[in-house]
Motif scaffolding. Sequence first.
Motif, short mmCIF file in Angstrom:
data_model
loop_
_atom_site.label_atom_id
_atom_site.label_comp_id
_atom_site.label_asym_id
_atom_site.label_seq_id
_atom_site.Cartn_x
_atom_site.Cartn_y
_atom_site.Cartn_z
N THR A 136 20.61 123.69 24.08
CA THR A 136 20.53 124.20 22.24
C THR A 136 19.89 122.45 21.37
OG1 THR A 136 22.67 123.40 21.25
CG2 THR A 136 21.62 125.76 21.80
N THR A 137 18.74 122.06 21.00
CA THR A 137 18.65 121.44 20.37
C THR A 137 18.08 121.51 19.52
OG1 THR A 137 17.36 119.18 20.62
CG2 THR A 137 16.16 121.44 20.47
N THR A 138 18.09 120.02 18.33
CA THR A 138 17.95 120.67 16.73
C THR A 138 16.81 120.81 16.35
OG1 THR A 138 19.79 119.00 16.03
CG2 THR A 138 18.49 119.78 14.82
N ARG A 139 15.80 121.51 15.39
CA ARG A 139 14.36 121.49 15.44
C ARG A 139 14.19 120.79 13.85
NH1 ARG A 139 11.30 127.25 13.98
NH2 ARG A 139 9.04 126.04 14.00
N ARG A 140 13.56 119.85 13.34
CA ARG A 140 13.71 119.00 12.81
C ARG A 140 12.47 119.86 11.45
NH1 ARG A 140 17.67 116.40 11.49
NH2 ARG A 140 18.92 115.47 13.96
N GLY A 141 11.73 120.01 10.47
CA GLY A 141 10.94 119.50 9.64
C GLY A 141 10.56 117.98 9.47
N GLY A 142 9.15 117.94 8.70
CA GLY A 142 8.06 116.92 8.64
C GLY A 142 8.89 115.50 8.65
N ASP A 143 9.70 115.98 7.71
CA ASP A 143 10.58 115.04 6.63
C ASP A 143 12.53 114.46 7.86
OD1 ASP A 143 12.29 117.15 6.84
OD2 ASP A 143 12.56 117.02 4.17
N GLY A 144 11.99 115.43 9.11
CA GLY A 144 13.37 114.91 9.68
C GLY A 144 14.31 115.78 9.35
N ALA A 145 15.10 116.51 8.27
CA ALA A 145 15.38 117.86 8.08
C ALA A 145 16.09 118.47 8.84
CB ALA A 145 15.02 118.07 6.00
N VAL A 146 16.89 118.72 9.06
CA VAL A 146 17.31 120.06 10.14
C VAL A 146 16.41 121.28 9.83
CG1 VAL A 146 19.36 121.40 10.68
CG2 VAL A 146 19.54 118.86 10.72
N ILE A 147 16.03 121.88 10.01
CA ILE A 147 14.86 123.65 9.43
C ILE A 147 15.92 124.35 10.61
CG2 ILE A 147 13.51 122.04 8.55
CD1 ILE A 147 11.46 123.12 11.21
N GLY A 148 16.45 123.89 11.74
CA GLY A 148 16.82 125.33 13.18
C GLY A 148 16.62 124.73 13.53
N ALA A 149 17.17 125.26 14.93
CA ALA A 149 17.71 124.83 15.82
C ALA A 149 16.95 125.66 17.19
CB ALA A 149 19.30 125.05 16.52
N VAL A 150 16.69 125.33 19.02
CA VAL A 150 15.98 125.81 19.42
C VAL A 150 16.35 126.06 19.98
CG1 VAL A 150 13.14 126.02 21.23
CG2 VAL A 150 14.03 124.61 18.66
N CYS A 151 17.03 127.32 21.23
CA CYS A 151 18.13 127.55 22.33
C CYS A 151 17.92 128.32 23.40
CB CYS A 151 18.80 129.13 21.54
SG CYS A 151 19.57 127.85 20.16
N VAL A 152 17.48 127.24 24.50
CA VAL A 152 16.15 127.59 25.59
C VAL A 152 18.05 128.38 26.70
CG1 VAL A 152 15.30 127.14 27.66
CG2 VAL A 152 14.44 125.52 25.30
N GLY A 153 17.14 129.50 26.96
CA GLY A 153 18.35 129.58 28.15
C GLY A 153 17.90 130.54 29.40
N SER A 154 18.38 129.44 30.62
CA SER A 154 17.81 129.47 31.57
C SER A 154 18.57 130.91 33.16
CB SER A 154 17.87 128.52 32.70
OG SER A 154 17.46 127.43 32.05
N ASN A 155 17.74 131.56 33.12
CA ASN A 155 17.91 132.79 33.76
C ASN A 155 19.36 132.29 34.82
OD1 ASN A 155 18.89 135.37 34.57
ND2 ASN A 155 16.93 135.78 35.12
N LEU A 156 21.13 132.39 35.48
CA LEU A 156 21.49 132.32 36.33
C LEU A 156 21.34 133.11 37.19
CD1 LEU A 156 24.74 130.24 34.96
CD2 LEU A 156 22.20 129.56 35.93
#
Length: 155
Positions: free
Chosen positions: A74-94
């Motif tokens: 997971t990593t933080t998703r930020r808007g143009g002003d640098g504020a947190v607007i969400g998270a990006v979650c990436v799952g790799s299939n094990l």
Amino acid sequence: AGHVMEWNQKATEITGWSKEEALGRSLVEAFVFPDARPSADRIVKLALSGQEVANSEVPLLTRRGKKHWILLTTTTRRGGDGAVIGAVCVGSNLRLTPSASNSGADSDISLVLEAVNAAVFVVDADGLITDWSSKAAELFGAPCGEVVGRQLVED
């Protein structure tokens, strides 16, 4: 917090849930196996607070009620002003359970190492490197044959 905003075809293949069914639902409550929800919730909340969490084994709950393990980053998703607007979650299939990868089955560990698009290495209880992925070799500039059997940290 932690509602699904995007759901790709691979997520549908793994879980059996369509994009239409997933969008807007809580990632943790709807798609993580019940016993793992507290740790998955913590991972998502860390990303929403600005802290990346890499390579956590998380069991997803499939449409058929089965457990399917992914390696979640997971990593933080930020808007143009640098504020947190969400998270990006990436799952790799094990495709493997953690117990299978911890059972000493070297071929299973090798499959996991190469299935993940990340530099991954395995260290035994004595601190010796036992496995080293091709991405680790690329990142650290040391091929597998040079590091396996050596101490991860030398005095």
